[in-house]
Design a protein around this motif. Structure first.
Motif, PDB file in Angstrom:
ATOM      1  N   ALA A 259      37.701  35.611  46.343  1.00  0.00           N
ATOM      2  CA  ALA A 259      38.889  36.012  47.099  1.00  0.00           C
ATOM      3  C   ALA A 259      38.398  36.631  48.399  1.00  0.00           C
ATOM      4  CB  ALA A 259      39.742  37.004  46.322  1.00  0.00           C
ATOM      5  N   ARG A 260      39.026  36.267  49.505  1.00  0.00           N
ATOM      6  CA  ARG A 260      38.627  36.776  50.827  1.00  0.00           C
ATOM      7  C   ARG A 260      39.767  37.605  51.399  1.00  0.00           C
ATOM      8  NH1 ARG A 260      37.236  33.115  56.202  1.00  0.00           N
ATOM      9  NH2 ARG A 260      38.429  34.441  57.633  1.00  0.00           N
ATOM     10  N   PHE A 261      39.409  38.749  51.941  1.00  0.00           N
ATOM     11  CA  PHE A 261      40.382  39.665  52.513  1.00  0.00           C
ATOM     12  C   PHE A 261      39.973  39.981  53.946  1.00  0.00           C
ATOM     13  CE2 PHE A 261      41.432  44.264  53.196  1.00  0.00           C
ATOM     14  CZ  PHE A 261      42.789  44.092  53.385  1.00  0.00           C
ATOM     15  N   ASP A 262      40.827  39.628  54.897  1.00  0.00           N
ATOM     16  CA  ASP A 262      40.567  39.925  56.305  1.00  0.00           C
ATOM     17  C   ASP A 262      41.296  41.212  56.692  1.00  0.00           C
ATOM     18  OD1 ASP A 262      39.278  37.551  56.211  1.00  0.00           O
ATOM     19  OD2 ASP A 262      40.569  36.493  57.614  1.00  0.00           O
ATOM     20  N   CYS A 263      40.584  42.096  57.361  1.00  0.00           N
ATOM     21  CA  CYS A 263      41.209  43.363  57.740  1.00  0.00           C
ATOM     22  C   CYS A 263      40.594  43.883  59.032  1.00  0.00           C
ATOM     23  CB  CYS A 263      41.054  44.411  56.641  1.00  0.00           C
ATOM     24  SG  CYS A 263      39.358  44.979  56.390  1.00  0.00           S
ATOM     25  N   SER A 264      41.248  44.853  59.595  1.00  0.00           N
ATOM     26  CA  SER A 264      40.733  45.555  60.760  1.00  0.00           C
ATOM     27  C   SER A 264      39.616  46.491  60.322  1.00  0.00           C
ATOM     28  CB  SER A 264      41.853  46.351  61.427  1.00  0.00           C
ATOM     29  OG  SER A 264      41.321  47.305  62.323  1.00  0.00           O
TER      30      SER A 264
END
Length: 291
Positions: free
Chosen positions: A86-91
């Protein structure tokens, strides 16, 4: 007035009766399994004999018994690993929670993704998961069988007939407690016909086999084709086992996308699954009793 930002207050619970709940999880003895494994699959049929000095047939003594012959099928089998992620993109501002969010995302999807890979044999869009359920072609690595062929025992039958035939074939092939793999869409039909019951958190058929009700099981046939409406395929195997790794996380230094100034956080886990002896299939018609 700005609304308050809160943490999601619910707790995620995986669906029961899934694949990982039904497989045996022996000690892997290290991490080398993640390069693939091989084993000797021994599937005995057995036989009977007699002592001619102590036996009668009703019309006298029987003849000399035949020679005892080999009746244990031995086959070199193998299994290959695959990865669920699972990939999570965030600041970067949200870095403190990024790993937690990525791990939570993986926990929500890994059961479904493992089941889909184990049924279809596909990971990352490629047929690389061995062994798997829906297979009409044998796959070899030298003399090692990575993928046996799924043997259909019946097509287009009602659930009572199909399950009975499937479990009879399973008993003759394996003679122990095996697994019946079904899409979750089959559960109402099984329940309506009183063919399963919950025992200690597991679904068990009246014949004593465990039912794996996979949310990721698509119901496709051995050739990969989708079943007609109102029907599905189900499979039976001998006992299944599996290994899985710890959850791995991407490193922050490797995760920064400088063009968008976002962190691409990954949580992933490696799996390897295998089963003993049998791979059987049945095509069933869904439906409940009308009387």
């Amino acid at each position: 007035m700005a609304r308050q930002l809160i943490a999601l207050p619910t707790t995620f619970t995986s669906l029961p009766y899934g694949l990982w709940d039904s497989v045996q999880t022996p000690d892997a003895g290290g991490a080398h399994w993640q390069q693939g494994v091989t084993w000797e699959d021994r599937c005995p049929t057995g036989d009977t004999t007699y002592d001619e000095c102590l036996s009668v047939t009703g019309t006298g003594s029987p003849p000399e018994p035949p020679a005892k012959t080999a009746n244990v099928v031995q086959e070199s089998r193998g299994a290959l690993p695959f990865t669920v992620y699972a990939r999570f993109d965030c600041s970067p501002i949200g870095l403190g929670d990024a790993q937690t969010v990525a791990q939570d995302a993986l926990a929500r999807v890994e059961q479904l993704q493992v089941e889909r890979a184990f049924w279809t044999g596909t990971a990352g869009g490629q047929p690389v998961v061995f062994p798997h359920l829906a297979a009409d072609t044998e796959t070899l690595d030298g003399e090692i069988v990575l993928q046996p062929v799924a043997t259909p025992v019946v097509t287009g039958a009602d659930i009572v007939t199909a399950l009975g035939l499937l479990e009879q074939e399973l008993a003759e092939c394996y003679a122990g407690q095996g697994l019946i793999h079904v899409p979750r869409s089959v559960l109402p039909t099984l329940d309506a016909w009183n063919l399963v019951e919950a025992v200690d958190g597991r679904l068990v058929t009246t014949a004593g086999n465990l039912v794996v009700a996979g949310g990721g099981y698509p119901g496709t046939g051995p050739d990969g084709a989708a079943p007609a409406d109102g029907t599905t395929w189900i499979y039976a195997t001998g006992a299944a086992w599996g290994y899985r790794s710890n959850v791995f996380f991407s490193q922050v230094r490797d995760s920064l996308n400088r063009s968008s100034n976002t962190l691409q956080m990954l949580a992933e886990r490696n799996y390897l699954l295998g089963f003993e002896c049998c791979l059987l299939a049945a095509h069933i018609v869904l439906g409940v009793p009308t009387e």
